[in-house]
Design a protein around this motif. Structure first.
Motif, PDB file in Angstrom:
ATOM      1  N   LEU A 278       0.825  -1.211   0.000  1.00 49.02           N
ATOM      2  CA  LEU A 278       0.000   0.000   0.000  1.00 49.02           C
ATOM      3  C   LEU A 278       0.859   1.260   0.000  1.00 49.02           C
ATOM      4  O   LEU A 278       0.570   2.223  -0.715  1.00 49.02           O
ATOM      5  N   ILE A 279       1.921   1.259   0.785  1.00 48.67           N
ATOM      6  CA  ILE A 279       2.816   2.414   0.830  1.00 48.67           C
ATOM      7  C   ILE A 279       3.515   2.590  -0.509  1.00 48.67           C
ATOM      8  O   ILE A 279       3.625   3.704  -1.033  1.00 48.67           O
ATOM      9  N   ALA A 280       3.973   1.495  -1.106  1.00 47.13           N
ATOM     10  CA  ALA A 280       4.651   1.584  -2.401  1.00 47.13           C
ATOM     11  C   ALA A 280       3.699   2.053  -3.493  1.00 47.13           C
ATOM     12  O   ALA A 280       4.085   2.807  -4.388  1.00 47.13           O
ATOM     13  N   ARG A 281       2.452   1.658  -3.422  1.00 48.11           N
ATOM     14  CA  ARG A 281       1.474   2.075  -4.426  1.00 48.11           C
ATOM     15  C   ARG A 281       1.218   3.577  -4.355  1.00 48.11           C
ATOM     16  O   ARG A 281       1.078   4.230  -5.375  1.00 48.11           O
ATOM     17  N   ARG A 282       1.157   4.139  -3.148  1.00 51.73           N
ATOM     18  CA  ARG A 282       0.909   5.570  -2.989  1.00 51.73           C
ATOM     19  C   ARG A 282       2.153   6.415  -3.254  1.00 51.73           C
ATOM     20  O   ARG A 282       2.036   7.581  -3.570  1.00 51.73           O
ATOM     21  N   SER A 283       3.328   5.857  -3.103  1.00 48.67           N
ATOM     22  CA  SER A 283       4.538   6.655  -3.244  1.00 48.67           C
ATOM     23  C   SER A 283       5.159   6.553  -4.634  1.00 48.67           C
ATOM     24  O   SER A 283       6.256   7.020  -4.847  1.00 48.67           O
ATOM     25  N   SER A 284       4.467   5.973  -5.561  1.00 49.30           N
ATOM     26  CA  SER A 284       4.956   5.897  -6.933  1.00 49.30           C
ATOM     27  C   SER A 284       4.919   7.293  -7.558  1.00 49.30           C
ATOM     28  O   SER A 284       3.975   8.049  -7.346  1.00 49.30           O
ATOM     29  N   PRO A 285       5.914   7.666  -8.354  1.00 49.81           N
ATOM     30  CA  PRO A 285       5.949   9.015  -8.930  1.00 49.81           C
ATOM     31  C   PRO A 285       4.829   9.249  -9.946  1.00 49.81           C
ATOM     32  O   PRO A 285       4.373   8.338 -10.626  1.00 49.81           O
ATOM     33  N   ILE A 286       4.392  10.498 -10.049  1.00 48.68           N
ATOM     34  CA  ILE A 286       3.347  10.900 -10.984  1.00 48.68           C
ATOM     35  C   ILE A 286       3.958  11.052 -12.369  1.00 48.68           C
ATOM     36  O   ILE A 286       4.970  11.728 -12.537  1.00 48.68           O
ATOM     37  N   VAL A 287       3.344  10.423 -13.380  1.00 49.21           N
ATOM     38  CA  VAL A 287       3.864  10.500 -14.745  1.00 49.21           C
ATOM     39  C   VAL A 287       2.981  11.340 -15.658  1.00 49.21           C
ATOM     40  O   VAL A 287       3.440  11.823 -16.690  1.00 49.21           O
ATOM     41  N   ASP A 288       1.712  11.539 -15.305  1.00 46.84           N
ATOM     42  CA  ASP A 288       0.823  12.334 -16.138  1.00 46.84           C
ATOM     43  C   ASP A 288      -0.292  12.909 -15.276  1.00 46.84           C
ATOM     44  O   ASP A 288      -0.694  12.304 -14.287  1.00 46.84           O
ATOM     45  N   VAL A 289      -0.775  14.094 -15.656  1.00 44.63           N
ATOM     46  CA  VAL A 289      -1.829  14.776 -14.918  1.00 44.63           C
ATOM     47  C   VAL A 289      -2.897  15.198 -15.914  1.00 44.63           C
ATOM     48  O   VAL A 289      -2.597  15.648 -17.008  1.00 44.63           O
ATOM     49  N   GLU A 290      -4.156  15.033 -15.514  1.00 46.19           N
ATOM     50  CA  GLU A 290      -5.279  15.399 -16.371  1.00 46.19           C
ATOM     51  C   GLU A 290      -6.330  16.101 -15.518  1.00 46.19           C
ATOM     52  O   GLU A 290      -6.630  15.671 -14.409  1.00 46.19           O
ATOM     53  N   ARG A 291      -6.881  17.176 -16.030  1.00 47.75           N
ATOM     54  CA  ARG A 291      -7.924  17.912 -15.310  1.00 47.75           C
ATOM     55  C   ARG A 291      -9.287  17.397 -15.769  1.00 47.75           C
ATOM     56  O   ARG A 291      -9.571  17.354 -16.964  1.00 47.75           O
ATOM     57  N   VAL A 292     -10.144  17.017 -14.799  1.00 52.31           N
ATOM     58  CA  VAL A 292     -11.486  16.536 -15.099  1.00 52.31           C
ATOM     59  C   VAL A 292     -12.481  17.253 -14.192  1.00 52.31           C
ATOM     60  O   VAL A 292     -12.110  17.837 -13.177  1.00 52.31           O
ATOM     61  N   THR A 293     -13.738  17.203 -14.578  1.00 53.62           N
ATOM     62  CA  THR A 293     -14.782  17.816 -13.763  1.00 53.62           C
ATOM     63  C   THR A 293     -15.749  16.744 -13.288  1.00 53.62           C
ATOM     64  O   THR A 293     -15.849  15.665 -13.877  1.00 53.62           O
ATOM     65  N   GLY A 294     -16.468  17.087 -12.240  1.00 56.71           N
ATOM     66  CA  GLY A 294     -17.442  16.156 -11.698  1.00 56.71           C
ATOM     67  C   GLY A 294     -18.419  16.876 -10.798  1.00 56.71           C
ATOM     68  O   GLY A 294     -18.321  18.080 -10.575  1.00 56.71           O
ATOM     69  N   THR A 295     -19.348  16.129 -10.272  1.00 57.94           N
ATOM     70  CA  THR A 295     -20.382  16.657  -9.391  1.00 57.94           C
ATOM     71  C   THR A 295     -20.205  16.053  -8.002  1.00 57.94           C
ATOM     72  O   THR A 295     -20.079  14.839  -7.862  1.00 57.94           O
ATOM     73  N   ALA A 296     -20.197  16.913  -6.989  1.00 56.41           N
ATOM     74  CA  ALA A 296     -20.088  16.442  -5.608  1.00 56.41           C
ATOM     75  C   ALA A 296     -21.396  15.755  -5.219  1.00 56.41           C
ATOM     76  O   ALA A 296     -22.466  16.355  -5.315  1.00 56.41           O
ATOM     77  N   VAL A 297     -21.321  14.484  -4.833  1.00 59.55           N
ATOM     78  CA  VAL A 297     -22.528  13.740  -4.480  1.00 59.55           C
ATOM     79  C   VAL A 297     -22.646  13.468  -2.983  1.00 59.55           C
ATOM     80  O   VAL A 297     -23.737  13.206  -2.491  1.00 59.55           O
ATOM     81  N   ASN A 298     -21.535  13.518  -2.250  1.00 56.01           N
ATOM     82  CA  ASN A 298     -21.613  13.404  -0.798  1.00 56.01           C
ATOM     83  C   ASN A 298     -20.384  14.028  -0.156  1.00 56.01           C
ATOM     84  O   ASN A 298     -19.357  14.221  -0.798  1.00 56.01           O
ATOM     85  N   VAL A 299     -20.516  14.354   1.116  1.00 56.83           N
ATOM     86  CA  VAL A 299     -19.439  14.984   1.876  1.00 56.83           C
ATOM     87  C   VAL A 299     -19.366  14.299   3.228  1.00 56.83           C
ATOM     88  O   VAL A 299     -20.384  14.087   3.885  1.00 56.83           O
ATOM     89  N   LEU A 300     -18.157  13.955   3.631  1.00 57.20           N
ATOM     90  CA  LEU A 300     -17.943  13.324   4.940  1.00 57.20           C
ATOM     91  C   LEU A 300     -16.940  14.139   5.734  1.00 57.20           C
ATOM     92  O   LEU A 300     -16.006  14.715   5.161  1.00 57.20           O
ATOM     93  N   ASN A 301     -17.113  14.186   7.041  1.00 59.30           N
ATOM     94  CA  ASN A 301     -16.074  14.745   7.898  1.00 59.30           C
ATOM     95  C   ASN A 301     -14.966  13.725   7.970  1.00 59.30           C
ATOM     96  O   ASN A 301     -15.206  12.562   8.283  1.00 59.30           O
TER      97      ASN A 301
END
Length: 123
Positions: free
Chosen positions: A37-60
């Protein structure tokens, strides 16, 4: 005396060997799972894309205040992506709250190991 100590150690080890092996395997599997899990999250970013969406829920987030010490209070948003109708969960600052049903911009980050992560963009 040394011979008696050796035979006692050997006898205890022989009786408990199954438990020692099973415990070692369980601990090893847990360490490997956490490491993956740590290795999966710490992999370097190779590409970035901007997308839009609709907020359907919010949690504290998080439910435990000790978990975010030094990071401030945050919300976790469920965002339904406009392009493919998938649900992505994204953390956002409490200083700029989003309402349910509002259009938000998020950044999709492609990582070298094939994982996709999302980050909420401030307009």
């Amino acid at each position: 005396m040394a011979k008696a100590r050796f035979s006692l150690t050997f006898m205890l080890l022989r009786e408990n060997l199954r438990g020692i092996v099973i415990t070692s395997l369980v601990v090893g599997v847990c360490i490997l799972a956490i490491g993956a899990l740590i290795a999966r999250r710490s992999s370097p970013i190779v590409d970035v894309e901007r997308v839009t969406g609709t907020a359907v829920n919010v949690l504290n987030a998080p439910s435990s205040p000790e978990a975010w010490i030094g990071r401030g209070f945050r919300y976790q948003y469920g965002i339904r992506l406009n392009e493919n109708d998938l649900l992505a969960f994204v953390y956002g600052d409490a200083a700029t709250p989003r309402t349910i049903g509002s259009e938000v911009s998020i950044e999709r980050q492609y990582r070298r190991n094939g994982a996709e992560t999302y980050q909420l963009l401030n307009k």
